[in-house]
Design a protein around this motif. Structure first.
Motif, PDB file in Angstrom:
ATOM      1  N   ARG A 129       0.827  -1.211   0.000  1.00 30.14           N
ATOM      2  CA  ARG A 129       0.000   0.000   0.000  1.00 30.14           C
ATOM      3  C   ARG A 129       0.861   1.260   0.000  1.00 30.14           C
ATOM      4  NH1 ARG A 129      -5.262   0.879   1.735  1.00 30.14           N
ATOM      5  NH2 ARG A 129      -5.315  -1.259   2.518  1.00 30.14           N
ATOM      6  N   LEU A 130       0.446   2.206  -0.854  1.00 31.91           N
ATOM      7  CA  LEU A 130       1.034   3.545  -0.886  1.00 31.91           C
ATOM      8  C   LEU A 130      -0.100   4.544  -0.708  1.00 31.91           C
ATOM      9  CD1 LEU A 130       3.303   3.184  -4.064  1.00 31.91           C
ATOM     10  CD2 LEU A 130       4.003   2.950  -1.679  1.00 31.91           C
ATOM     11  N   ASN A 131       0.063   5.479   0.212  1.00 36.25           N
ATOM     12  CA  ASN A 131      -0.955   6.497   0.454  1.00 36.25           C
ATOM     13  C   ASN A 131      -0.549   7.815  -0.192  1.00 36.25           C
ATOM     14  OD1 ASN A 131      -2.793   4.918   1.948  1.00 36.25           O
ATOM     15  ND2 ASN A 131      -1.463   5.085   3.729  1.00 36.25           N
ATOM     16  N   GLN A 161       7.890   6.737 -11.707  1.00 38.05           N
ATOM     17  CA  GLN A 161       9.146   6.228 -11.158  1.00 38.05           C
ATOM     18  C   GLN A 161       8.862   5.809  -9.710  1.00 38.05           C
ATOM     19  OE1 GLN A 161      12.340   9.084 -10.677  1.00 38.05           O
ATOM     20  NE2 GLN A 161      13.842   7.507 -11.156  1.00 38.05           N
ATOM     21  N   TYR A 162       9.315   4.596  -9.368  1.00 36.83           N
ATOM     22  CA  TYR A 162       9.113   4.103  -8.007  1.00 36.83           C
ATOM     23  C   TYR A 162      10.466   3.816  -7.381  1.00 36.83           C
ATOM     24  CZ  TYR A 162       7.737   1.239  -4.046  1.00 36.83           C
ATOM     25  OH  TYR A 162       7.584   0.743  -2.781  1.00 36.83           O
ATOM     26  N   ASP A 163      10.687   4.393  -6.214  1.00 33.73           N
ATOM     27  CA  ASP A 163      11.908   4.176  -5.446  1.00 33.73           C
ATOM     28  C   ASP A 163      11.595   3.153  -4.356  1.00 33.73           C
ATOM     29  OD1 ASP A 163      14.055   4.260  -3.686  1.00 33.73           O
ATOM     30  OD2 ASP A 163      14.299   6.436  -3.831  1.00 33.73           O
ATOM     31  N   PRO A 164      12.075   1.898  -4.500  1.00 29.96           N
ATOM     32  CA  PRO A 164      11.745   0.874  -3.514  1.00 29.96           C
ATOM     33  C   PRO A 164      12.418   1.088  -2.159  1.00 29.96           C
ATOM     34  CG  PRO A 164      13.266  -0.008  -5.139  1.00 29.96           C
ATOM     35  CD  PRO A 164      12.894   1.361  -5.587  1.00 29.96           C
ATOM     36  N   VAL A 165      13.520   1.815  -2.114  1.00 35.32           N
ATOM     37  CA  VAL A 165      14.212   2.071  -0.848  1.00 35.32           C
ATOM     38  C   VAL A 165      13.410   3.068  -0.011  1.00 35.32           C
ATOM     39  CG1 VAL A 165      16.324   2.971   0.201  1.00 35.32           C
ATOM     40  CG2 VAL A 165      16.465   1.537  -1.845  1.00 35.32           C
ATOM     41  N   LYS A 166      12.966   4.145  -0.627  1.00 34.88           N
ATOM     42  CA  LYS A 166      12.176   5.165   0.071  1.00 34.88           C
ATOM     43  C   LYS A 166      10.683   4.858   0.061  1.00 34.88           C
ATOM     44  CE  LYS A 166      15.294   8.976  -1.073  1.00 34.88           C
ATOM     45  NZ  LYS A 166      15.378  10.259  -1.800  1.00 34.88           N
ATOM     46  N   SER A 167      10.283   3.900  -0.785  1.00 37.90           N
ATOM     47  CA  SER A 167       8.876   3.542  -0.959  1.00 37.90           C
ATOM     48  C   SER A 167       8.061   4.752  -1.403  1.00 37.90           C
ATOM     49  CB  SER A 167       8.300   2.947   0.329  1.00 37.90           C
ATOM     50  OG  SER A 167       6.993   2.507   0.099  1.00 37.90           O
ATOM     51  N   VAL A 168       8.537   5.411  -2.454  1.00 36.09           N
ATOM     52  CA  VAL A 168       7.900   6.614  -2.979  1.00 36.09           C
ATOM     53  C   VAL A 168       7.612   6.420  -4.466  1.00 36.09           C
ATOM     54  CG1 VAL A 168       8.200   9.091  -3.441  1.00 36.09           C
ATOM     55  CG2 VAL A 168       9.025   8.118  -1.301  1.00 36.09           C
ATOM     56  N   GLN A 198       4.021  11.533  -5.409  1.00 24.68           N
ATOM     57  CA  GLN A 198       2.569  11.420  -5.348  1.00 24.68           C
ATOM     58  C   GLN A 198       2.074  10.489  -4.232  1.00 24.68           C
ATOM     59  OE1 GLN A 198       0.261  13.064  -7.416  1.00 24.68           O
ATOM     60  NE2 GLN A 198       2.091  14.230  -7.952  1.00 24.68           N
ATOM     61  N   TYR A 199       2.751   9.342  -4.086  1.00 20.81           N
ATOM     62  CA  TYR A 199       2.347   8.347  -3.099  1.00 20.81           C
ATOM     63  C   TYR A 199       3.566   7.883  -2.329  1.00 20.81           C
ATOM     64  CZ  TYR A 199      -2.033   7.924  -5.676  1.00 20.81           C
ATOM     65  OH  TYR A 199      -3.238   8.180  -6.276  1.00 20.81           O
ATOM     66  N   LYS A 200       3.305   7.520  -1.062  1.00 18.30           N
ATOM     67  CA  LYS A 200       4.397   7.065  -0.206  1.00 18.30           C
ATOM     68  C   LYS A 200       3.905   5.940   0.699  1.00 18.30           C
ATOM     69  CE  LYS A 200       8.100   8.857   2.580  1.00 18.30           C
ATOM     70  NZ  LYS A 200       8.928   9.974   2.841  1.00 18.30           N
ATOM     71  N   GLY A 201       4.753   4.942   0.877  1.00 19.79           N
ATOM     72  CA  GLY A 201       4.425   3.823   1.759  1.00 19.79           C
ATOM     73  C   GLY A 201       4.997   4.041   3.137  1.00 19.79           C
ATOM     74  N   ASN A 202       4.562   3.235   4.061  1.00 22.20           N
ATOM     75  CA  ASN A 202       5.094   3.291   5.426  1.00 22.20           C
ATOM     76  C   ASN A 202       6.349   2.429   5.491  1.00 22.20           C
ATOM     77  OD1 ASN A 202       2.962   4.889   6.263  1.00 22.20           O
ATOM     78  ND2 ASN A 202       1.712   3.142   6.820  1.00 22.20           N
ATOM     79  N   VAL A 203       7.481   3.058   5.605  1.00 21.50           N
ATOM     80  CA  VAL A 203       8.760   2.341   5.702  1.00 21.50           C
ATOM     81  C   VAL A 203       9.187   2.347   7.169  1.00 21.50           C
ATOM     82  CG1 VAL A 203      11.141   2.240   4.916  1.00 21.50           C
ATOM     83  CG2 VAL A 203       9.367   3.094   3.392  1.00 21.50           C
ATOM     84  N   GLU A 204       9.456   1.155   7.680  1.00 20.62           N
ATOM     85  CA  GLU A 204       9.845   1.070   9.097  1.00 20.62           C
ATOM     86  C   GLU A 204      11.311   0.853   9.257  1.00 20.62           C
ATOM     87  OE1 GLU A 204       7.260  -2.103  10.174  1.00 20.62           O
ATOM     88  OE2 GLU A 204       5.548  -0.899   9.678  1.00 20.62           O
TER      89      GLU A 204
END
Length: 143
Positions: free
Chosen positions: A67-69, A122-129, A137-143
């Protein structure tokens, strides 16, 4: 008096036997059962299923995707998330975006720098953006 009563009863019987007018759309709507909302791929929207190009199967993206919010959620509306789904070899990524009403997804390929991208996204898997035309535009919760 008997004739009046017989006439009234006759009209009542005839009107009770009168079949209501229906059109083809009414019949189709009445016959459509709950859960019978399959798309072209056989996915049932009422069960939360959508077609995945990467998996070549119906999936529940909220169970299988990440999920990306929205970065800036709407003030007086419900937040609608985007989802990303990686291929098994992690060479491609599928985007499920809320603004896509045609149920088509976007496929991004992994670049040599580890980013997933096409001409717009473009999706950055490290930043989850997830970026659209360079804008976050969208960002995931990275712990």
């Amino acid at each position: 008096m008997k004739k009046l009563i017989l006439t009234a009863v006759g009209f009542a019987v005839l009107s009770a036997c009168n079949k209501p007018q229906t059109n083809e759309n009414t019949i189709k709507n009445e016959q459509k059962a709950v859960g019978a909302d399959q798309d072209d791929h056989g996915c049932k929207a009422s069960a939360g299923q959508t077609w995945s190009e990467l998996k070549q199967n119906c999936i529940q993206v909220f169970n299988e995707g990440f999920r990306l919010n929205p970065v800036t959620p709407p003030k007086d509306a419900a937040v609608t998330s985007a989802f990303v789904l990686m291929s098994e070899d992690q060479s491609r990524l599928e985007l499920f975006l809320p603004e896509q009403t045609d149920h088509h997804t976007v496929i991004l390929n992994k670049s040599d720098k580890g980013m997933y991208q096409n001409a717009q996204y473009q999706y950055d898997p490290v930043k989850s953006v997830l970026y659209l035309n360079g804008v976050e535009q969208y960002k995931g919760n990275v712990e």
